[in-house]
Write an enzyme that holds these catalytic residues in place. Sequence first.
Site, PDB file in Angstrom:
ATOM      1  N   HIS A 116       0.819  -1.217   0.000  1.00  0.00           N
ATOM      2  CA  HIS A 116       0.000   0.000   0.000  1.00  0.00           C
ATOM      3  C   HIS A 116       0.854   1.269   0.000  1.00  0.00           C
ATOM      4  O   HIS A 116       0.484   2.277   0.589  1.00  0.00           O
ATOM      5  CB  HIS A 116      -0.947   0.028   1.203  1.00  0.00           C
ATOM      6  CG  HIS A 116      -1.927  -1.109   1.236  1.00  0.00           C
ATOM      7  ND1 HIS A 116      -3.168  -1.041   0.644  1.00  0.00           N
ATOM      8  CD2 HIS A 116      -1.845  -2.346   1.763  1.00  0.00           C
ATOM      9  CE1 HIS A 116      -3.817  -2.187   0.822  1.00  0.00           C
ATOM     10  NE2 HIS A 116      -3.029  -3.001   1.501  1.00  0.00           N
ATOM     11  N   ASN A 126     -10.330  -2.729   2.383  1.00  0.00           N
ATOM     12  CA  ASN A 126      -9.988  -2.813   0.959  1.00  0.00           C
ATOM     13  C   ASN A 126     -11.236  -2.576   0.115  1.00  0.00           C
ATOM     14  O   ASN A 126     -12.349  -2.525   0.648  1.00  0.00           O
ATOM     15  CB  ASN A 126      -9.432  -4.207   0.632  1.00  0.00           C
ATOM     16  CG  ASN A 126      -7.960  -4.363   1.001  1.00  0.00           C
ATOM     17  OD1 ASN A 126      -7.237  -3.372   1.144  1.00  0.00           O
ATOM     18  ND2 ASN A 126      -7.524  -5.595   1.147  1.00  0.00           N
TER      19      ASN A 126
HETATM   20 FE1  HDE Z   1      -2.604  -4.698   5.641  1.00  0.00          FE
HETATM   21  N1  HDE Z   1      -0.800  -3.899   6.097  1.00  0.00           N
HETATM   22  N2  HDE Z   1      -2.008  -6.486   6.366  1.00  0.00           N
HETATM   23  N3  HDE Z   1      -4.362  -5.562   5.059  1.00  0.00           N
HETATM   24  N4  HDE Z   1      -3.218  -2.970   4.897  1.00  0.00           N
HETATM   25  C1  HDE Z   1      -0.415  -2.643   5.862  1.00  0.00           C
HETATM   26  O1  HDE Z   1       0.665  -1.282   7.423  1.00  0.00           O
HETATM   27  C2  HDE Z   1      -0.918  -6.685   7.125  1.00  0.00           C
HETATM   28  C3  HDE Z   1      -4.745  -6.848   5.270  1.00  0.00           C
HETATM   29  C4  HDE Z   1      -4.459  -2.668   4.438  1.00  0.00           C
HETATM   30  O2  HDE Z   1      -3.212   3.534   3.829  1.00  0.00           O
HETATM   31  C5  HDE Z   1       0.905  -2.304   6.489  1.00  0.00           C
HETATM   32  O3  HDE Z   1       0.940   0.944   7.638  1.00  0.00           O
HETATM   33  C6  HDE Z   1      -0.886  -8.041   7.622  1.00  0.00           C
HETATM   34  C7  HDE Z   1      -6.150  -7.022   5.046  1.00  0.00           C
HETATM   35  C8  HDE Z   1      -4.512  -1.278   4.013  1.00  0.00           C
HETATM   36  O4  HDE Z   1      -1.589   3.357   5.277  1.00  0.00           O
HETATM   37  C9  HDE Z   1       1.295  -3.602   7.201  1.00  0.00           C
HETATM   38  C10 HDE Z   1      -2.004  -8.633   7.102  1.00  0.00           C
HETATM   39  C11 HDE Z   1      -6.601  -5.788   4.686  1.00  0.00           C
HETATM   40  C12 HDE Z   1      -3.238  -0.788   4.269  1.00  0.00           C
HETATM   41  C13 HDE Z   1       0.127  -4.500   6.886  1.00  0.00           C
HETATM   42  C14 HDE Z   1      -2.702  -7.653   6.324  1.00  0.00           C
HETATM   43  C15 HDE Z   1      -5.471  -4.892   4.695  1.00  0.00           C
HETATM   44  C16 HDE Z   1      -2.461  -1.852   4.810  1.00  0.00           C
HETATM   45  C17 HDE Z   1       1.918  -1.723   5.567  1.00  0.00           C
HETATM   46  C18 HDE Z   1      -2.452 -10.076   7.288  1.00  0.00           C
HETATM   47  C19 HDE Z   1      -8.028  -5.397   4.295  1.00  0.00           C
HETATM   48  C20 HDE Z   1      -2.736   0.607   3.969  1.00  0.00           C
HETATM   49  C21 HDE Z   1       1.997  -0.249   5.912  1.00  0.00           C
HETATM   50  C22 HDE Z   1      -2.706 -10.411   8.625  1.00  0.00           C
HETATM   51  C23 HDE Z   1      -8.969  -5.567   5.364  1.00  0.00           C
HETATM   52  C24 HDE Z   1      -3.049   1.545   5.078  1.00  0.00           C
HETATM   53  C25 HDE Z   1       1.169  -0.092   7.069  1.00  0.00           C
HETATM   54  C26 HDE Z   1      -2.585   2.929   4.711  1.00  0.00           C
HETATM   55  C27 HDE Z   1      -1.133  -1.719   5.218  1.00  0.00           C
HETATM   56  C28 HDE Z   1       0.059  -5.745   7.369  1.00  0.00           C
HETATM   57  C29 HDE Z   1      -3.895  -7.956   5.617  1.00  0.00           C
HETATM   58  C30 HDE Z   1      -5.613  -3.524   4.337  1.00  0.00           C
HETATM   59  C31 HDE Z   1       2.619  -4.178   6.795  1.00  0.00           C
HETATM   60  C32 HDE Z   1       0.180  -8.633   8.484  1.00  0.00           C
HETATM   61  C33 HDE Z   1      -6.959  -8.312   5.204  1.00  0.00           C
HETATM   62  C34 HDE Z   1      -5.681  -0.538   3.421  1.00  0.00           C
HETATM   63  O5  HDE Z   1       1.403  -3.395   8.568  1.00  0.00           O
END
Ligand code: HDE
Length: 703
Positions: A92, A165
């Site tokens: 992202h 999402n």
């Molecule tokens: Fe994320 N995800 N994600 N994700 N995600 C990140 O956090 C993570 C997941 C989502 O505009 C990171 O700040 C893990 C689902 C958005 O700043 C990180 C898992 C969904 C954004 C991270 C998921 C998301 C992130 C990278 C599995 C939809 C951007 C930078 C357990 C519900 C937020 C940050 C923004 C960002 C980890 C799965 C949505 C690495 C470990 C499911 C919208 O922390």
Amino acid sequence: MSKVKTSSNSGKRKLKIGSSPNGKSHPAGGGELHQIAGGEHPALTTNQGLELSDNQNSLRANPRGPTLLEDFILREKITHFDHERIPERIVHARATGAHGYFELTASLEKYTTARILTEVGEKTPLFTRISTVAGGAGSVDTPRDVRGFAVKFYTKEGNWDLVGNNIPVFFIQDAIKFPDLIHAVKMEPDRGFPQSATAHDTFWDFISLTPESMHTVMWIMSDRTIPRSLRMIEGFGVHSFRLVNKAGESTFVKFHWRPKLGLQSTVWDEAVKIAGADQDYHRRDMFEAIAAGNFPEWEFAVQLFTQEQADSFPFDHLDSTKLIPEELVPLKVIGRMVLDRWPDNFFAETEQVAFCPSHVVPGIDFSNDPLLQGRLFSYLDTQLSRLGSANFHQIPVNAPKCPFANQQRDGHMQMAQPAGRVAYEPNTLSGNSPRETPKGFHSATVTETGEKGRIRAESFADHYSQARQFYLSQSAYEQAHIASALVFELSKVEHLHIREAMVGHLRHIEKDLAQRVAAGLGFDKMPDAPKAAAPVQKMEPSPALQIIGKMKDTLVGRAVGILIADGSDGATIKKIKKAAINAGAGVKIIAPRVGGAKLADGSMLAADGQLAGTPSVLFDAIAVILSEKGAKALSMESAAIDFVRDAFGHLKAIAIDQGGQTLLNSANVGQDAGVVDADDKDAFIAAAKTRQWEREKSVRTLA
Ligand code: HDE
């Protein structure tokens, strides 16, 4: 010499521009300094407040001699510059952000104590960041990719981050697989490409070994991942959360955002070409909409259900690869979000904003979804590494707008200066230090029993039923797009066994889909289907999963391009433009030259875009208004030929006069219901409000 004034009331030092900043030294490059005429400007200083007399030359031993280490001004400036970048998000990284507000229209008081969900009419400020997932911060806006949809509500009871999402399901069921998924989709590590694309071996290798991904694969192969505008996407909280009421009773909830402008996507060829025409297509679209006062807006809706209802679902709601069909649990609209302010500074706000799904307010709590549980750890950890300090909550875009106080102290870049002797709780030495309060956050009362272990629940074993339901819920056009997207993506996969394994999975989803993809990939015989962990269930189609069914017949928020050249008829241009604007569209005049064109009546019409730099992929519908001479000249221009050919190929309405017809003939563009006479403005507007789906079979072979 510079005139430096100290303004008595503001205390700010002001520099009057108009004279050389330094009487002695030469300006940069030996040329004249470009000076903005007049005006009072604050004096340029170092970060220590030292006023600078020269920002053009470093300190040298003599005019052509070495630069001196003594030049602390140069060193401060360059050092700061060297440290301008912070680690970009692992996922992202590429995003568009905006400020706005949430307004509650229906109270959920029966279900929750959260004031943001119970105080009807209250406007809560928020910051929303919409992102692509796979590409780096500088990647293009329109790859085939999931869009992140993260909202930070600055509520009166603390920040609530809903980090979702634009697709309601996810690839994996357990957080422990997330690093593998992301490593598979990102650039392959030995070659550093492809950037921002799933069409490569490592992604499909991982997917082919992960049957639980199949439902999300159907979504990402649909046109949901190539949206027309960020203002035209849905948003989903994905996981089940809990709402907790005054009595401590909890109800499960799924959160939804629905765009006021309706859902709309591009077609694949269009998305690819937009990437070349305007890398910032979505960011620019949002920027321009907000600047014009056309504030993007979404409805906020919830699906509420009890444990008993959940027990009766033919799937496990704690499994993020499943959604709850609207036909099973209807959506209840409870509010709206309006984005009405572009950030002042991209880095300070859109880049530094730090979302954490663990940021909740009293009355909102988590479910046991193992993906959500993992996220509750991951995001805080990410912010520490990305923003470099446990004090990231003090950055303005992250700080709560309600009072916040505790005994946490110190750390990198501490901005607060807490006074007093006490930094612990409880204490007897301070009468006004912060204390815990009964109205504070309480976790929902949930009984947990069972055996500890690394276990995937039996109820998570069904990997294909909802993938099948999604595919069968689509219109015929959308099914063809899914099949074609799969052929495209898998055609880029070098390893035959991966392609075969994927087609094997498709056999469980729908025979017809598997056959279409197998044919597209040139398979002589159908690959074997893998053993399914659970039988595929028959589920009722859910039309709410379509895009076409949810598109609105409207030009509001859309764009119309009118191609003109010397000799074009001004009256026709005016008529089309007025009709499109009245229908809510933005209109741009495109001409071969930057300045515009000399119309038939001799008047000049200014152009908003030059033909070569403003292709028709940037518009939802076009009009081509040309004189015969103008049309002949443009028939020799490949940009003009592409303009009309692409508009036709991308299923857009085209209004033409006689000259326009000549250009269409030169471009070999055919006739159909979407190509209309420019004199019939109503027919043009009606056609422009939608896409000409019927045309598709005449312009490309779909799988
Ligand atoms: Fe994320 N995800 N994600 N994700 N995600 C990140 O956090 C993570 C997941 C989502 O505009 C990171 O700040 C893990 C689902 C958005 O700043 C990180 C898992 C969904 C954004 C991270 C998921 C998301 C992130 C990278 C599995 C939809 C951007 C930078 C357990 C519900 C937020 C940050 C923004 C960002 C980890 C799965 C949505 C690495 C470990 C499911 C919208 O922390």
